[in-house]
Write an enzyme that holds these catalytic residues in place. Sequence first.
Site, PDB file in Angstrom:
ATOM      1  N   GLU A  20      -8.147   6.210  35.539  1.00  0.00           N
ATOM      2  CA  GLU A  20      -8.488   5.038  36.507  1.00  0.00           C
ATOM      3  C   GLU A  20     -10.303   5.793  36.969  1.00  0.00           C
ATOM      4  OE1 GLU A  20      -4.731   3.363  39.067  1.00  0.00           O
ATOM      5  OE2 GLU A  20      -5.333   5.079  38.887  1.00  0.00           O
ATOM      6  N   LYS A  31       0.206   0.934  28.240  1.00  0.00           N
ATOM      7  CA  LYS A  31      -0.423   1.007  29.503  1.00  0.00           C
ATOM      8  C   LYS A  31       0.114   1.415  30.556  1.00  0.00           C
ATOM      9  CE  LYS A  31       0.928  -0.676  33.284  1.00  0.00           C
ATOM     10  NZ  LYS A  31       1.183   0.207  33.842  1.00  0.00           N
ATOM     11  N   THR A  87      -1.775  -3.135  34.484  1.00  0.00           N
ATOM     12  CA  THR A  87      -1.927  -2.906  35.727  1.00  0.00           C
ATOM     13  C   THR A  87      -3.104  -2.390  36.173  1.00  0.00           C
ATOM     14  OG1 THR A  87      -0.894  -1.071  35.620  1.00  0.00           O
ATOM     15  CG2 THR A  87       0.143  -2.812  36.075  1.00  0.00           C
ATOM     16  N   THR A 134       2.092   5.205  35.511  1.00  0.00           N
ATOM     17  CA  THR A 134       3.243   4.520  35.009  1.00  0.00           C
ATOM     18  C   THR A 134       2.459   4.223  34.210  1.00  0.00           C
ATOM     19  OG1 THR A 134       2.555   4.578  37.455  1.00  0.00           O
ATOM     20  CG2 THR A 134       3.535   2.577  36.268  1.00  0.00           C
ATOM     21  N   ASN A 190      -7.485   3.273  43.600  1.00  0.00           N
ATOM     22  CA  ASN A 190      -6.632   3.777  44.142  1.00  0.00           C
ATOM     23  C   ASN A 190      -5.905   3.451  45.519  1.00  0.00           C
ATOM     24  OD1 ASN A 190      -4.180   5.154  42.568  1.00  0.00           O
ATOM     25  ND2 ASN A 190      -5.613   5.494  41.513  1.00  0.00           N
TER      26      ASN A 190
END
Length: 412
Positions: free
Chosen positions: A283, A186, A160, A197, A407
């Site tokens: 991230e 992932k 993702t 996630t 985000n």
Amino acid sequence: MAVNSPLPVAAELKPVAGIELGYAEAGIKKPNRKDVLVMKLAEGATVAGVFTKNRFCAAPVQVSKANLEAVKGGGKAIRALVVNTGNANAGTGEPGLQNAQATCAEVARLLGLDAQQVLPFSTGVILEPLPVQKIVAGLPAAIANLKADNWFNAAEAIMTTDTQPKAASLTTTIGGHTVTMTGISKGAGMIKPNMATMLGYLAFDAKVAQPVLDELVKYAADRSFNSITIDGDTSTNDSFILVATGAGSLVVDSTESPDYAALRDAVTGISRHLAQQIIRDGEGATKFITITVEQGRDMEECRKIAYAIAHSPLVKTAFFASDPNLGRILAAIGYAGVDDLDTAKLDLYLDDVLVAKAGGRNPDYKEEDGQRVMKKAEILVRVVLARGEADATVWTCDLSHDYVSINADYRS
């Protein structure tokens, strides 16, 4: 860019006898990207999993758990897994469950199985209906290119916000038997233990009894995917699946088997590597941080303290800025919930630099030494409690401007 995490080399990812993987571009969220993955298992394979503890767990999590329980109740063995990215199918109510079941039914039809023999997984945006028609339309292409050596493509198909695929392979000898294992994972945000996630899949060619595999997946998860955190948010979709294909010569039918410990340690090692790749690709991450709490009374209190440090936005932003404002770490230790902690016995290290000694600033500590460590891409935080023999380790990353940007723009 992931922190000190080179891109996996497709040619180095080893096929595992008894499992084939195929992918498709179904256009679930964006065109021209791999977003559907099918894994086909040979007869005789055993499958075990651990899942998110989020009460809003996604529809595919609910279906996967039910199908695994059916096997334990005497149902047919799991023979396929299907994964989609671009949509989490979470917060979707009864229609979401029906869509997850419809996906399983179509995979089963195409492979000649029962729907209950298929485990579904989804990752992506929460609270949006699953475009099940797109997934169903993509399944024939995914099944048409089922191959044993498709691990790199499989890793790409489950991404993702990841900046790169995550995969690893290992060949080892256990009890005179050669065992090959390959896995993919992932995740880059919404990462917190229980589970952290993220999705993770690890296959190996030993034959392992179902109760043994159930024990093994929990053991490995607690020491890998349940020991990582990026932002303190537990996802709705987290799943970690072990597949013992049974195609090799090693047989482990009991946790008392002389070969169990070696298999357990090999599985845990590669699981830890896959989990750490998630943190390295967090991230906006610029630093990979290991937090070890030592000499605690029990593992629970060590983990509480480690997570308090790892989840603190103040600590994480200080690491991003290379600012040795290390009182923030002491504050996090203090609010971790270990009510009888004697801080007067506590030592705090950054790598080999003793920052705090016996609960206060080390008289020999110099801020330039702390900053030297904090400028590094990989940092070790050691907390010594001096109250027992237990320890725990958690892996995390810093918190940068890019995390906010990623985000804020996630659904576009």
